[in-house]
Design an enzyme around this catalytic site. Structure first.
Site, PDB file in Angstrom:
ATOM      1  N   GLY A   1       0.752  -1.233   0.000  1.00 53.96           N
ATOM      2  CA  GLY A   1       0.000   0.000   0.000  1.00 53.96           C
ATOM      3  C   GLY A   1       0.783   1.283   0.000  1.00 53.96           C
ATOM      4  N   SER A   2       0.147   2.247   0.441  1.00 57.52           N
ATOM      5  CA  SER A   2       0.357   3.683   0.301  1.00 57.52           C
ATOM      6  C   SER A   2       1.737   4.107  -0.182  1.00 57.52           C
ATOM      7  CB  SER A   2       0.073   4.353   1.634  1.00 57.52           C
ATOM      8  OG  SER A   2       0.279   5.740   1.537  1.00 57.52           O
ATOM      9  N   SER A   3       1.715   5.040  -1.116  1.00 57.35           N
ATOM     10  CA  SER A   3       2.963   5.624  -1.601  1.00 57.35           C
ATOM     11  C   SER A   3       3.672   6.393  -0.494  1.00 57.35           C
ATOM     12  CB  SER A   3       2.687   6.539  -2.802  1.00 57.35           C
ATOM     13  OG  SER A   3       1.798   7.572  -2.441  1.00 57.35           O
TER      14      SER A   3
END
Length: 142
Positions: free
Chosen positions: A60-62
């Site tokens: 997930g998340s950048s």
């Protein structure tokens, strides 16, 4: 000795911390302490600092890139990260730390057989050149 692919070059030695599930550094790791804080991760409470973190992939998340880069800057990051699947977000965190702070950690990818052969707690040395990475038995942190 295992041979893999380099995502971020470098050298490191330490004890393996084999994570059973992917990890998002954003919300999953405290960059000030190196502790795994994801409440849903089965290994919550483990400390990643100076360990060779072995995990299937990032998750997930950048923003994970930012958290990893900050952990590298703070000296609380893993010594190296070994992945089963390539993960650009994890690699980017190490690259950003190298560019902004002049320090980085190796990030490498192994095939499934080599990945599965790593035992939790085993001493490992990671040597990641531009394209080729080798993992061998190490004698712990240097």
């Amino acid at each position: 000795m295992a041979v893999g692919r380099t995502l971020v070059a470098g050298r490191a030695a330490g004890r393996a911390l084999v994570l059973h599930m992917p990890l998002s550094f954003w919300g999953g790791v405290d960059s000030e302490t190196g502790e795994l804080i994801d409440t849903h991760h089965p290994q919550r409470g483990a400390v990643l600092t100076d360990r060779i973190v072995v995990m299937p992939s990032g998750r997930g998340s950048s923003s994970s890139s930012y958290v990893l880069a900050e952990a590298i800057r703070a000296g609380t990051a893993p010594a190296a990260i070994v992945l089963r699947e390539p993960d650009g977000i994890v690699a980017l965190g190490a690259i950003v730390a190298r560019e902004l702070y002049g320090t980085s950690i190796p990030v490498v990818v192994l095939d499934a057989d080599a990945y599965d052969a790593i035992a939790d707690g085993a001493p490992i040395e990671v040597v990641a050149d531009q394209d080729l990475a080798t993992l061998g038995s190490g004698d712990g942190p240097r």
